[in-house]
Design an enzyme around this catalytic site. Structure first.
Site, PDB file in Angstrom:
ATOM      1  N   GLN A 203       1.126 -58.723  33.491  1.00  0.00           N
ATOM      2  CA  GLN A 203       2.222 -58.875  34.448  1.00  0.00           C
ATOM      3  C   GLN A 203       2.771 -57.505  34.855  1.00  0.00           C
ATOM      4  O   GLN A 203       3.059 -57.259  36.023  1.00  0.00           O
ATOM      5  CB  GLN A 203       3.321 -59.742  33.842  1.00  0.00           C
ATOM      6  CG  GLN A 203       4.280 -60.273  34.863  1.00  0.00           C
ATOM      7  CD  GLN A 203       5.126 -61.405  34.293  1.00  0.00           C
ATOM      8  OE1 GLN A 203       6.029 -61.162  33.490  1.00  0.00           O
ATOM      9  NE2 GLN A 203       4.835 -62.639  34.694  1.00  0.00           N
ATOM     10  N   PHE A 204       2.875 -56.617  33.892  1.00  0.00           N
ATOM     11  CA  PHE A 204       3.167 -55.206  34.116  1.00  0.00           C
ATOM     12  C   PHE A 204       2.269 -54.405  33.185  1.00  0.00           C
ATOM     13  O   PHE A 204       2.028 -54.826  32.050  1.00  0.00           O
ATOM     14  CB  PHE A 204       4.642 -54.870  33.833  1.00  0.00           C
ATOM     15  CG  PHE A 204       5.602 -55.482  34.807  1.00  0.00           C
ATOM     16  CD1 PHE A 204       5.994 -54.794  35.945  1.00  0.00           C
ATOM     17  CD2 PHE A 204       6.111 -56.746  34.584  1.00  0.00           C
ATOM     18  CE1 PHE A 204       6.875 -55.374  36.849  1.00  0.00           C
ATOM     19  CE2 PHE A 204       6.988 -57.337  35.484  1.00  0.00           C
ATOM     20  CZ  PHE A 204       7.373 -56.645  36.623  1.00  0.00           C
ATOM     21  N   ALA A 205       1.786 -53.257  33.646  1.00  0.00           N
ATOM     22  CA  ALA A 205       0.890 -52.454  32.814  1.00  0.00           C
ATOM     23  C   ALA A 205       1.532 -52.094  31.489  1.00  0.00           C
ATOM     24  O   ALA A 205       0.838 -51.944  30.478  1.00  0.00           O
ATOM     25  CB  ALA A 205       0.480 -51.183  33.570  1.00  0.00           C
ATOM     26  N   ASP A 206       2.859 -51.968  31.468  1.00  0.00           N
ATOM     27  CA  ASP A 206       3.567 -51.641  30.231  1.00  0.00           C
ATOM     28  C   ASP A 206       3.271 -52.666  29.132  1.00  0.00           C
ATOM     29  O   ASP A 206       3.236 -52.336  27.946  1.00  0.00           O
ATOM     30  CB  ASP A 206       5.078 -51.619  30.483  1.00  0.00           C
ATOM     31  CG  ASP A 206       5.455 -50.840  31.724  1.00  0.00           C
ATOM     32  OD1 ASP A 206       6.105 -49.796  31.590  1.00  0.00           O
ATOM     33  OD2 ASP A 206       5.094 -51.281  32.834  1.00  0.00           O
ATOM     34  N   PHE A 207       3.075 -53.934  29.529  1.00  0.00           N
ATOM     35  CA  PHE A 207       2.909 -55.009  28.550  1.00  0.00           C
ATOM     36  C   PHE A 207       1.546 -54.963  27.860  1.00  0.00           C
ATOM     37  O   PHE A 207       1.301 -55.715  26.919  1.00  0.00           O
ATOM     38  CB  PHE A 207       3.088 -56.369  29.222  1.00  0.00           C
ATOM     39  CG  PHE A 207       4.454 -56.601  29.826  1.00  0.00           C
ATOM     40  CD1 PHE A 207       5.504 -55.718  29.590  1.00  0.00           C
ATOM     41  CD2 PHE A 207       4.687 -57.700  30.634  1.00  0.00           C
ATOM     42  CE1 PHE A 207       6.759 -55.933  30.156  1.00  0.00           C
ATOM     43  CE2 PHE A 207       5.938 -57.929  31.192  1.00  0.00           C
ATOM     44  CZ  PHE A 207       6.979 -57.033  30.955  1.00  0.00           C
TER      45      PHE A 207
ATOM     46  N   HIS B 247       8.995 -51.176  32.597  1.00  0.00           N
ATOM     47  CA  HIS B 247       8.217 -51.745  33.694  1.00  0.00           C
ATOM     48  C   HIS B 247       7.709 -50.701  34.682  1.00  0.00           C
ATOM     49  O   HIS B 247       7.372 -51.036  35.818  1.00  0.00           O
ATOM     50  CB  HIS B 247       9.068 -52.767  34.474  1.00  0.00           C
ATOM     51  CG  HIS B 247       9.533 -53.928  33.666  1.00  0.00           C
ATOM     52  ND1 HIS B 247      10.566 -53.853  32.770  1.00  0.00           N
ATOM     53  CD2 HIS B 247       9.088 -55.212  33.618  1.00  0.00           C
ATOM     54  CE1 HIS B 247      10.755 -55.032  32.198  1.00  0.00           C
ATOM     55  NE2 HIS B 247       9.868 -55.879  32.694  1.00  0.00           N
TER      56      HIS B 247
ATOM     57  N   GLU C  12      -0.400 -61.536  25.216  1.00  0.00           N
ATOM     58  CA  GLU C  12      -1.428 -60.681  25.817  1.00  0.00           C
ATOM     59  C   GLU C  12      -2.649 -60.504  24.922  1.00  0.00           C
ATOM     60  O   GLU C  12      -3.789 -60.468  25.396  1.00  0.00           O
ATOM     61  CB  GLU C  12      -0.825 -59.308  26.156  1.00  0.00           C
ATOM     62  CG  GLU C  12       0.100 -59.302  27.348  1.00  0.00           C
ATOM     63  CD  GLU C  12       1.518 -59.770  27.037  1.00  0.00           C
ATOM     64  OE1 GLU C  12       2.335 -59.850  27.967  1.00  0.00           O
ATOM     65  OE2 GLU C  12       1.784 -60.049  25.840  1.00  0.00           O
TER      66      GLU C  12
END
Length: 662
Positions: free
Chosen positions: A423-427, A468, A401
């Site tokens: 892919q997920f905001a968490d990442f 996630h 990222e």
């Protein structure tokens, strides 16, 4: 080992030899003057590149003026070889308005499009990813240009180094990765930085070509890099270059060099790139002592004249309006009204259609993310995009990222647009640094827009657990320079996404996963935009103001449908940065009571700032304390009953009733 430099001129013309000599002499003499000024307190800090001039001058001399170069703070020779007027450099170092950052950043922390330089970026690593993005832009434009980026051996320990080289290799990007190995990362020797014999050895692991170059031999630097640059322009690919060199002064002047063994300093002093080359040119009859004296006299005169210009420049007088105005690039968006031709589609379809129509509108828009090409993304938002737009513009990325955010910024530097899908905001935590320290600060620092949208699939309610399910907008609403958009309905999602792509500023675009396939709406089929920063009042009332966004808006609507006796203003913020404070304050002054509903946990969330703002601006109109309702102070659990307990949805009605009864 012998401390001497062997020069092999090959077929280099005399004028080029003299140009290289003068090119190294100039930054050396400027540095010597700067060290005097530092002691006199006329500049605040200095990072010396004495002993490393051959690398900066040699590399810059073989690049064309229109080719980008990303130097570090020991590469004064890059700036002087690009012929930046010295008075502007001196103004920059003194924090004067005629510098490149209006006094907002120091020394070499600046860039300039006029000279195709992207200056030193902290925290070192993202600079390499930015070069990837610039090189990707060059490759997509097919302009046969190469990009050069510098880092030190200490910077190669950062994960961004690995990410950037890996991306460049996978995408065959025309980048020269120039590592100045001067033996120490500040005071930490290379023996404590890495265990391989040479940094160049790492090229094998990335599947890229690598070379070791004597960084103190300007002829070797010039000839080898020139041959590589000419070949890369024809056959785009990354090359890793390790320049063996040494810095003869401390990391910065306050550091000193006591940690360096004397015999090592003595060895490298004998390999001084300027003195050795000067003596060799004299011995070969290329120049005379009179020519050298004349060159030094001319450079000294230029330095003195330009210093006086900088000294005579007025000290910056702070102007609040100017400071605030430069956080974002000025932008007067064209609002394209939605048509009446509509179709009933899901939230996820609206996002997909907005992105597709933006790709059709902007030929220079590139979207990047994990699994977004043939696979269509984990949520299938970009399904079919590669067939329409091709893999050049719809790019699968490695799992990195940070480098991809940096590359998106590099595309913007190179005059293009980028949308990156987390892919997920968490990442986003893995790409946090370049978002908050690079995208957010770029326009304020040196007037360079960051034309980047980061899409953020977020939120709970789908049993995805702690990794996630976060809705982490508060990480970014805190950071000046970022815009944060968070729609709750398909029509808003499409119009605001199109507007975000048009906006030259960095936008974090949050998309709630639980809304993707559960919320339908009649959405205008044609391309349209909505104004970022404008809230939407969904219901009109006079008892209470309800403020929410994202999934919280739907929870509030459900509560009002179940409690028809409640007469409320319901405000869907849609945009969290900037905020529509005008609508918020007008509503609160009318109703006298306000409740803020957010999915994020309570402490430090946007509801806290909204509460403070409302209290400060509307205190005399309030008939009750401002009420905040949010998720509990834990990470988000997976199991459905635990997740329901975590979320504020089932507690909102009781909190609203209690406020009305206050």
């Amino acid at each position: 080992m012998a401390a001497h430099i062997e020069y092999h001129f090959a077929d280099i013309e005399k004028d080029t030899l003299i140009h290289l000599y003068k090119g190294m002499l100039k930054p050396r003499m400027i540095e010597e003057k700067m060290l005097v000024l530092l002691r006199q307190g006329k500049i605040s800090k200095w990072f010396s590149g004495i002993g490393q001039e051959a690398i900066a001058v040699g590399v810059t001399s073989v690049l064309n003026k229109e080719e980008y170069i990303l130097p570090m703070h020991r590469n004064l020779g890059v700036f002087t070889t690009r012929e930046i007027p010295l008075h502007r450099l001196f103004s920059q170092w003194q924090g004067k308005m005629n510098g490149f950052t209006k006094g907002r950043d120091r020394s070499f922390h600046f860039g300039t499009q006029d000279y195709k330089i992207v200056g030193m970026i902290s925290h070192l690593g993202p600079q390499l990813g930015v070069a990837d993005g610039i090189a990707l832009g060059n490759k997509l434009k097919n302009n046969q240009q190469v990009c050069a980026v510098f880092t030190g051996e200490g910077g190669t320990s950062e994960g961004d180094f690995h990410e950037a080289l890996n991306v460049a290799s996978v995408w065959s990007l025309p980048v020269l990765f120039c590592v100045e190995n001067n033996g120490y990362g500040l005071s930490t020797p290379t023996s404590e930085q890495y265990n391989c014999e040479n940094i160049a050895d790492r090229g094998l692991g990335y599947g890229i070509e690598s070379h070791i170059i004597d960084g103190n031999n300007v002829i070797e630097v010039y000839t080898k890099v020139k041959a590589l640059a000419e070949d890369i322009r024809k056959n785009p690919r990354p090359v890793l270059l390790e320049f063996k060199t040494f810095r003869m002064r401390g990391h910065e002047e306050a550091s000193g060099t006591k940690y360096v063994p004397k015999e090592l300093m003595d060895y490298w002093a004998q390999k001084d790139p300027v003195i050795n080359f000067e003596n060799y040119l004299l011995s070969e009859g290329v120049i005379t002592q009179d020519t050298i004296d004349q060159n030094k006299s001319e450079i000294k005169q230029e330095i003195d004249e330009h210093l006086q210009i900088a000294f005579n420049e007025e000290t910056i007088v702070p102007d609040l309006e100017t400071e605030l105005a430069d956080v974002y690039k000025a932008h007067s968006p064209e609002i394209i009204a939605p048509t009446d031709k509509k179709e009933k589609i899901r939230f996820i379809d609206a996002v997909s259609k907005g992105l597709r129509q933006s790709m059709e509108k902007h030929d220079d828009l590139v979207i990047m993310g994990q699994d977004i090409a043939e696979y269509g993304g984990v949520f299938k938002i970009t399904e079919g995009f590669t067939e329409q737009f091709g893999k050049d513009r719809v790019r699968n990325t490695p799992i990195c990222e940070s480098a991809v955010v940096s590359a998106a910024y590099g595309l913007s530097v190179n005059g293009m647009k980028a949308v990156m899908e987390m892919q997920f905001a968490d990442f986003v935590s893995s790409g946090f640094n370049p978002i908050v320290n690079l995208l957010a600060k770029s326009h304020y620092r040196w007037g360079q827009q960051a034309d980047v949208v980061v899409r953020m699939p977020c939120g709970a309610g789908v049993g995805a657990g702690p990794f996630h399910s976060q809705t982490n907008e508060a990480w970014f609403t805190k950071t000046p320079g970022l815009k944060v958009v968070y729609p709750a309905f398909p029509q808003d999602a499409k119009g605001l996404l199109c507007a975000a792509v048009n906006d030259p500023n960095p936008v974090l675009f949050f998309e709630h996963k639980a809304l993707y396939r559960s919320v339908y709406q009649e959405v205008s089929e044609d391309y349209f935009t909505l104004e970022i920063g404008k809230a939407h009042k969904l219901k009109e009332g006079n008892q209470v103001t309800i403020i929410s966004y994202g999934a919280g808006v739907h929870w509030a609507l459900e509560t009002l449908e179940q409690n028809t006796e409640i007469n409320a203003d319901l405000i869907d913020l849609r945009s969290l940065q900037p905020l529509d404070t005008e609508m918020i304050f007008a509503s609160v002054r009318k109703t006298g009571k306000v409740i803020i509903l957010q999915e994020d946990s309570l402490f430090g969330g946007i509801a806290s700032d909204l509460s403070s703002m409302i209290t400060e601006e509307c205190f005399e109109h309030l008939d009750a304390p401002v009420k905040r309702v949010a998720s509990i102070e834990t990470p988000i659990p997976f199991q459905s009953e635990l997740e329901k307990q975590y979320l504020p949805k089932n507690r909102f009605a009781a909190e609203l009733t209690a406020l009305l009864e206050y």
